[in-house]
Every structure is written in C-alpha cells, then in structure tokens.
Write a protein that holds these residues in place. Structure first.
Motif, PDB file in Angstrom:
ATOM      1  N   TYR A  43      -5.855 -20.134   0.373  1.00 25.79           N
ATOM      2  CA  TYR A  43      -5.650 -18.764   0.838  1.00 25.79           C
ATOM      3  C   TYR A  43      -4.220 -18.554   1.295  1.00 25.79           C
ATOM      4  O   TYR A  43      -3.684 -19.302   2.103  1.00 25.79           O
ATOM      5  CB  TYR A  43      -6.590 -18.418   1.990  1.00 25.79           C
ATOM      6  CG  TYR A  43      -6.066 -17.266   2.824  1.00 25.79           C
ATOM      7  CD1 TYR A  43      -5.957 -15.996   2.267  1.00 25.79           C
ATOM      8  CD2 TYR A  43      -5.634 -17.456   4.132  1.00 25.79           C
ATOM      9  CE1 TYR A  43      -5.423 -14.937   2.997  1.00 25.79           C
ATOM     10  CE2 TYR A  43      -5.122 -16.408   4.875  1.00 25.79           C
ATOM     11  CZ  TYR A  43      -5.014 -15.152   4.302  1.00 25.79           C
ATOM     12  OH  TYR A  43      -4.494 -14.114   5.024  1.00 25.79           O
ATOM     13  N   ALA A  44      -3.608 -17.516   0.780  1.00 25.17           N
ATOM     14  CA  ALA A  44      -2.409 -16.893   1.346  1.00 25.17           C
ATOM     15  C   ALA A  44      -2.461 -15.454   0.855  1.00 25.17           C
ATOM     16  O   ALA A  44      -3.038 -15.184  -0.206  1.00 25.17           O
ATOM     17  CB  ALA A  44      -1.144 -17.603   0.899  1.00 25.17           C
ATOM     18  N   PRO A  45      -1.880 -14.523   1.614  1.00 22.85           N
ATOM     19  CA  PRO A  45      -2.052 -13.101   1.269  1.00 22.85           C
ATOM     20  C   PRO A  45      -1.734 -12.721  -0.180  1.00 22.85           C
ATOM     21  O   PRO A  45      -2.431 -11.873  -0.744  1.00 22.85           O
ATOM     22  CB  PRO A  45      -1.124 -12.397   2.271  1.00 22.85           C
ATOM     23  CG  PRO A  45      -1.105 -13.302   3.461  1.00 22.85           C
ATOM     24  CD  PRO A  45      -1.150 -14.689   2.898  1.00 22.85           C
TER      25      PRO A  45
ATOM     26  N   SER B 131      -5.177 -14.155  -2.353  1.00 25.12           N
ATOM     27  CA  SER B 131      -6.604 -14.076  -2.046  1.00 25.12           C
ATOM     28  C   SER B 131      -6.799 -13.428  -0.688  1.00 25.12           C
ATOM     29  O   SER B 131      -5.921 -13.498   0.168  1.00 25.12           O
ATOM     30  CB  SER B 131      -7.155 -15.513  -2.016  1.00 25.12           C
ATOM     31  OG  SER B 131      -8.457 -15.537  -1.496  1.00 25.12           O
TER      32      SER B 131
ATOM     33  N   VAL C 291      -8.767 -13.714   2.956  1.00 20.10           N
ATOM     34  CA  VAL C 291      -9.072 -14.941   3.712  1.00 20.10           C
ATOM     35  C   VAL C 291     -10.337 -15.592   3.148  1.00 20.10           C
ATOM     36  O   VAL C 291     -10.399 -16.800   2.955  1.00 20.10           O
ATOM     37  CB  VAL C 291      -9.282 -14.642   5.211  1.00 20.10           C
ATOM     38  CG1 VAL C 291      -9.709 -15.908   5.944  1.00 20.10           C
ATOM     39  CG2 VAL C 291      -7.994 -14.116   5.823  1.00 20.10           C
ATOM     40  N   TRP C 292     -11.354 -14.794   2.904  1.00 24.52           N
ATOM     41  CA  TRP C 292     -12.539 -15.294   2.218  1.00 24.52           C
ATOM     42  C   TRP C 292     -12.353 -14.978   0.741  1.00 24.52           C
ATOM     43  O   TRP C 292     -12.414 -13.818   0.341  1.00 24.52           O
ATOM     44  CB  TRP C 292     -13.815 -14.621   2.733  1.00 24.52           C
ATOM     45  CG  TRP C 292     -14.215 -15.030   4.119  1.00 24.52           C
ATOM     46  CD1 TRP C 292     -13.874 -14.410   5.278  1.00 24.52           C
ATOM     47  CD2 TRP C 292     -15.028 -16.146   4.498  1.00 24.52           C
ATOM     48  NE1 TRP C 292     -14.421 -15.060   6.348  1.00 24.52           N
ATOM     49  CE2 TRP C 292     -15.138 -16.143   5.900  1.00 24.52           C
ATOM     50  CE3 TRP C 292     -15.676 -17.167   3.784  1.00 24.52           C
ATOM     51  CZ2 TRP C 292     -15.871 -17.098   6.603  1.00 24.52           C
ATOM     52  CZ3 TRP C 292     -16.408 -18.119   4.496  1.00 24.52           C
ATOM     53  CH2 TRP C 292     -16.495 -18.084   5.883  1.00 24.52           C
ATOM     54  N   ASP C 293     -12.108 -16.006  -0.044  1.00 21.51           N
ATOM     55  CA  ASP C 293     -11.964 -15.791  -1.481  1.00 21.51           C
ATOM     56  C   ASP C 293     -13.223 -15.088  -1.996  1.00 21.51           C
ATOM     57  O   ASP C 293     -14.336 -15.373  -1.550  1.00 21.51           O
ATOM     58  CB  ASP C 293     -11.788 -17.140  -2.182  1.00 21.51           C
ATOM     59  CG  ASP C 293     -11.386 -16.955  -3.637  1.00 21.51           C
ATOM     60  OD1 ASP C 293     -10.189 -17.046  -3.927  1.00 21.51           O
ATOM     61  OD2 ASP C 293     -12.280 -16.701  -4.474  1.00 21.51           O
TER      62      ASP C 293
END
Lengths: 452, 452
Positions: free
Chosen positions: A430-432, A435, A437-439
């Motif tokens: 995850y990084a903005p 994705s 925060v919850w893929d």
C-alpha cells in the motif's frame, strides 16, 4: 550422425520452446532436432496479432520472437512450409509433405513432440468461405487481415464472437477507423466472466462505438461475387465487407488422433506432468495438449501462449535429459478493451455449478488508488469461495489503471489452496499512488469472509 | 449508563478503526466508547502527507477519512486535544489532560486500547529545535510544513534520511520548486532494499535534480535567529532554509512502559494475535504495537498504515465480542519516486544474514509488457530463497509502469510458504499490454531455481 533424433511438429511457442530447451541440454551430436512447421513463420507472438492489425505494433516482423536462422545456428533444423501428414508410432516415423513442391517422405524419430496448436472454430454456415472472412490464429492469418485492410479498404466489420480475440479485434478495427458490429450468441460478452462482471465491458465497447448484437446467432453470410456482403443472424442482417471469426479455438489434434494417441478434454492430447502422451516416444505440448486445473482438480484444456511456453519448456527439459513437470493451471487470463482491464482466474460461477459444488460470492467496487490521489480509477472485484470450507475458488476483475494484474495475487492464492480467512490477512503493498489502504482484493475478501 | 466502557488512546488509523468495529458489534447501551486524541485531527491518511505537501492532493481536508462528527453520530465519543498522561491498570483508569484548558482527571475503563502510534526519530544534534526543521508523522506536522512553504517561501531544502518519507518528501519539494539535497548516512538510499536494487533509485533522484549526499551523517544544524541556515554533516555544510527529518520512527510506547505493560522489539508493545497486551483489560494496535514476521518467524515491528488498520480492525472485532486474529506481516512495502515504482516484501539479504540463515538470490531485468507493445517499461526483480529448501524468502522490485504492485504476488507466495519450484509454476496473467509471456517474476524464479 546424431545418436538420437527429436522431431517436433509445429514451430510456434510450444514447439520452439521445447526445441531450444532440449538443445541447451543436449548437443547436436547427441540429439538431432528437426522442426516441421506448416506455415511460413516460426516462434511468433500470436497474442500480438490484434495489436499489429490495430497498428499499435508497427510491423508483423515485431511479433517474431526468434528467426529460423537463430535456431539453425544452434543446430535446430527448421523446416517451414512442411506439413506432417501422418505419424507411425510403431516404426517411429512421420510422413512429411513439403508444401512448396517435392515428394512426401517418411522421416524417422526417436522422440516426437506434437505441438500443432489449435484451429479456429469455423461454423458451417453458408458463405463461410467467402472472401473477406477471416479466422485468426496464425501470424499468416493476421497478415492476411492486415493486407485486406490495406488493399480493400473495408468500411464495416462484423466480429463473430465476444471472447478475447473478438474483443481485441473489435478494438483494433475501431482504431483502424472501421464501423464495427459484434455478434455474440449469449446475452453477455466475455463468457469466461460472470454476467455481473461483463456488463461494464459491454458498456465500454459501446462507448467506443462498437454495435453490440448480444443474444444473436450467426446463421449465414451473404455474399456477392464470392465476397462477403452481410452477416445474417437469427435476429436480422448486418451489412459488412469484413468478418472476423472469434468463435473460439479447438485443439489441432487430428494428427495425434489418427495415430491412435489418446485424446481427452475437448479432443486435446492427453499428457502427464512431464508432457508425455500415452504412446511411447511421443510427447505433446501447447494448445493441442491437455492440462490440469488445479482448482477443479479435473483435466482441463486452454489455448494460451503462457501455457504453451511453459509446457514447451517442460517438454524440452525432459527431452534434454533433465527433469521438469508442469502441474497445471488455475485458469488465469487477462485482456484490455480500450480503457478497461479485464482479468479472471480460477472457476467462475457456472464452472462451480457444473462441478456440483456450492459457493459464496461477493462483488465489490473500489478505487484503484487512495481516494484522494489524482486520477484514481475504479475497479470491480468478484471473489468466489467454496461454501463451508471457505477455500478460494476464483476471482474476476474489471477496472482501469492497474486493476487487471491484481488477478495474479488471487492466482497465487489459488495455487496455494488458500481459504478466504487466509487471504484476508495478505500483506499487500500500500501507498497512495497504488492502492487504497485496504486493497480492493482485501475489501472483497473481508466481505466474502462474512458469507462463507 | 452503558454496561461497559472502552477507552481508546489515539485517534488515527488503529484507534478509530477499532472504535468503529467495536461499535458495529456492540450498542452504546452495552459499550460506551471514548477516544482521546492529543492532536486536532482523527482518522486521517498520514501516508498522503507528502502528496499534500507536493500539491498532488489539493487540501489537507482530502486526507481526512472520516470526521469526528461521523464517529459521534455512531455513539463514539471523540475527545480531541486531550492527552492521556498515565494508565492505572489496577484500578482500570486513565489520567486525561485536556490540552486547551481544564483540569486533568481520571477516567475509568473496562477495556483500554492503546493506539498511540509512532514518533519520528529526532537526532540530538545542535539546532534540532530551530524554526524550519520538521518531523513528519501527523497531519498537523504536514500542515506545518505546508504553511512554512507558503509563508516563508524557502528555496533550499535538506532531507535527512533516504527512506520512504525522505524520498517522498524529496519528490514533493522538487515539485514545489525547491532545490533539494538529501543526506543519508549509509552508502545507498532505501535501506529496506539491497544495495544492488537501490542504485537505480539514486539515479532517478539525481535525474529529477535531487543532490545526493550518501555516506554522510548529520552532525549539527546551523542556525541564525532561531532559524535553520544549514545542515552540517561529517563531510561538509549544506546551506538550506528548510529541513525535513525522515530518519525513521519509533513506537510511541512511553505511556504503556510507564504503566508496566510489556514491551518487545524496538520498544513496541507486545500483543498476541487478538491484540491483547500482557496486562488484563489492555489492548494495543497500530504503530505502537509489535507484530510477527511470517517469513522470519520472529516478533517484528513496522509502522505502516495497512498494518495499523488491520490491527485496529482485529482489536475492534474482539472488543466487540467477536473473534479475529492478526497473524502478522511478511514485510511488504511500496512507494513511488517520480517515474520509479519501488517495492519489497519478505527478507532482504541483510535480514537473512542476521538470522544466520543462508540464501541464494537472483536479480533480473525484463520489460513490463510484451517487447513489441508500445511504451513497455523496464523493471528489475530480485528474488531470495533459502539455500537447500528453496523456500522463498523475499523479493524486491524497482521499475516503471505497473512494476511495483507485482510484489503482491511474492507476498502471497510468502504467506503460503511457497518454494521457488512452486512459484515458477504460478499461472500469472499474460496479455501483451500487461506482461511479457514470461512475467518478469517468473523469469527471476526460473533463474533462481537453478541456484537453490
């Protein structure tokens, strides 16, 4: 004179991959390798044909992975325009017919690899052999469509069939400025996805101007002077001067059948994990060969370049005296239609029902990036799990902007036999820019978990 | 008056996620929930701060996931600018200090969740408290940098530390038109990747104009009138009017330590899989809590929004009377630096050595799409496996255009404990716009297989 001789029938992905891998392990003195290929090309990327027709790829040349001379330089005999007409598995010889003149002749083998690929399904309707009607599975057939576009300047095309090739060709012909209609006998495009995932694909096709004829069956082709004039369906007539058949393919296994080699699912050649057929000295790989489905635990058949390459590699390693196995597939596939990425793996709802299994399913929509990040796309994810056990059975993705390849995570989970409970804990990146925060895969899994 | 009371200390990802999940399962009559947050904001996306500073995200508002009023409407008491100063685990009460005036008071709890997050490492060097020096871990600190950029118009920034925050802030400040220098005491940026993968990242930073000072340690900050004027390293002086500290973070576990709650790796609060601490009635989640590494099989600590959200959810479900566990992480992380996507999962070479294990590794470069497809990018993949067993230990990716999220496939394989032999058979999605026939991950795995 080499100690042994390997004959390969068919010179595309599986055949050439096998030849190259066998050569890497055994010298020309030890193993002579001769490849007979009916067409004029070997080792090309058939999956690239729609992009060549659509002129995203500048030339047919670009699709050729390796040239015959490169194989010859490694001591692999490449015989293009040579058709193998029969196999004598007792005397271990093949009947070879040179297509550009010359007598047919028997050639001996110690090991035979059948890599004859697949052939497009051609419906036996009136007019099917008219000029302007094309199947698409060889580089030659792609080049024939290209030449037809250049020389005849057709204005209106009908695509028969709404699967991968049909959709990719619909887009390619739109790019070339044709009016495009697509006929599909079912009520949805892309039958390898569930109906609730196929809707957005139909919308995207219509957005770029494809006229959809869903629930219509091709019944005839109207012709004049031997040229196609229209496609006739059970619902009407669609004028056109180009027809592309995308009605699927079947294993090209006639040669094997006539030689008494065992066939399985949909007529594909039965092979074990090392790519050996039921007949001594005979191997098979690629689109003509059967495989195994690691989710349904059943024999399975699929015509895909990835599988052909993998099976070819495994056959080649074994023929080269090494040891390799190909355990099977989980049914992964991907394509792009204009802005939409479309992918699937495992079993779809229909397949689960056919097995007599029961499942739970969930479909979620989510952004592809953090909601506040610029240009975040949207994606729909569907996940299926077995009722009770919670074993993950399959996944489908339709979306923009990096959505499609996420299917690989589901594929890996299927290989591992993961349950939804295990899947929900996956430590995904995850990084903005990449994705939320919850893929979206985990959002789907969380919801599915509550239904198992 | 509710039957029980849950007090949550810290109102960001873990705390608010826990509160929301507990509330979903227990009504306000059954469980009162009060959150005490030291800062003025709750439930925001800290990972988005560099994109806000770089003006890719228009306003700080955009980073706020849910507003206090939304939580209040669900019956969750949100007390901002309230600091919890002490925990009395025997009498089950916390000492709350309102920061905007008012007396400190003891508040009782039945269940306490410590979700105090992390704090940036601040080196104790001269000048560290000067104006123009910023740590970055709360929305407030991000807004402070933003205001400083607007009001003071700094021209030259120094980033201390070449990790995720350092690199993201270097890019953000470049976007804002500043001259940017980056000081890193090691000889490479991005220490969570091996040196042979970090090279291209340094090149990319230099390409966009970041001046790299590798192998230099920060020794002091020069100031004038209380404002920073330069960063002094063991190699020289770098004039600047803005310093951003990206030297990492540590668990904010002082409150827990003082209350006698057990701490573990790097001072993080020890929790079990349900997020219970060693102290009755006390739970912990998020950056302040320890987790478990599913590849090294050791306790582990990492400060990431994904983990905080997952731990918060699990704590909330359990506090709500449900049952959920968080088994741990495999060490996945991703970021983007300009055109480069950078991701990693599992163990890197240094970590394997520290465990006393032995490994084999491979690094390959491959195109991200079919070689003939337009705009194919490049990516480097590194894979590590345990010597002998072939168990996959980790992977690193640096590349453009869809390279980074491929790390999720490796992460899933690590969760499943796959060997390279198993990984090489993965049925990954292929079509020319998405991948070469052999996905770069499989190319790497094939090569690694021959070295195990």
């Amino acid at each position: 004179m080499a100690r042994e001789r390997l004959v390969v029938v068919g010179g595309d992905a599986a055949g050439m991959s096998a030849a190259a891998n066998a050569r890497r392990r055994r010298s020309p003195d030890d193993l002579a390798i001769d490849v007979y290929e009916r067409g004029p090309h070997v080792s090309y990327a058939a999956c690239g044909i729609p992009y060549y027709v659509g002129q995203l790829v500048p030339a047919a040349e670009n699709l050729i992975a390796r040239r015959p001379e490169q194989f010859e330089a490694e001591g692999i005999g490449v015989h293009r325009r040579h058709e193998v007409r029969a196999v004598d598995t007792v005397q271990r010889r093949v009947l070879v017919q040179p297509l550009d003149g010359g007598e047919e002749r028997w050639e001996p083998y110690d090991h035979l690899l059948i890599a004859t690929g697949s052939v497009p399904v051609r419906p036996q309707v009136p007019g099917i052999d008219a000029r302007g009607v094309f199947g698409l599975n060889t580089l030659e057939s792609g080049m024939a469509v290209y030449r037809f576009l250049e020389e005849e300047r057709p204005r209106r095309a009908v695509i028969a069939g709404g699967g991968y090739i049909g959709l990719e060709m619909a887009e390619a012909l739109c790019l070339r400025g044709l009016e495009v209609a697509l006929v599909e006998k079912e009520e949805q495009v892309m039958l390898t996805l569930d109906a609730d995932m196929a809707g957005p694909i139909a919308q995207e096709l219509e957005r770029v101007g494809v006229e959809l004829h869903l629930g219509e069956s091709l019944t005839a082709l109207e012709t004049a002077d031997g040229r196609v004039q229209a496609v006739v369906t059970d619902a009407g007539t669609i004028p056109c001067d180009l027809v592309v058949l995308g009605l699927g393919v079947r294993p090209n296994s006639e040669l094997a059948r006539e030689a008494g080699i065992g066939l399985g699912v949909r007529g594909a050649i039965v092979v074990n994990e090392r790519m050996q057929t039921d007949t001594a000295g005979v191997w098979a790989a690629g689109d003509c060969a059967q495989t195994f489905h690691l989710v349904s635990w059943r024999p399975f058949w699929v015509a895909l370049g990835t599988v052909a390459n993998k099976q070819g590699r495994v056959a080649g390693i074994n023929l080269g005296g090494g040891y390799a196995t190909f355990p099977g597939v989980v049914g992964t596939a991907i394509t792009r239609v204009c802005e939409l990425e479309i992918s699937r793996t495992g079993l779809q709802e229909r397949e689960v029902r056919e097995l007599g299994w029961e499942h739970v399913a969930v479909r979620v929509e989510a952004p592809t990036r953090a909601h506040y990040y610029p240009d975040a796309g949207r994606m729909a994810v569907k996940l299926l799990a077995e009722r009770g056990s919670g074993r993950l059975l399959g996944g489908q993705i339709v979306g923009t902007d990096g959505a499609g390849k996420r299917v690989d995570v589901i594929a890996a989970a299927l290989h591992a036999g993961m349950t939804v409970e295990e899947f929900v804990h996956l430590d995904l990146a995850y990084a903005p820019p990449f994705s939320p925060v919850w893929d979206p895969l985990l959002v789907a899994a969380r919801q599915l978990l509550s239904r198992v």
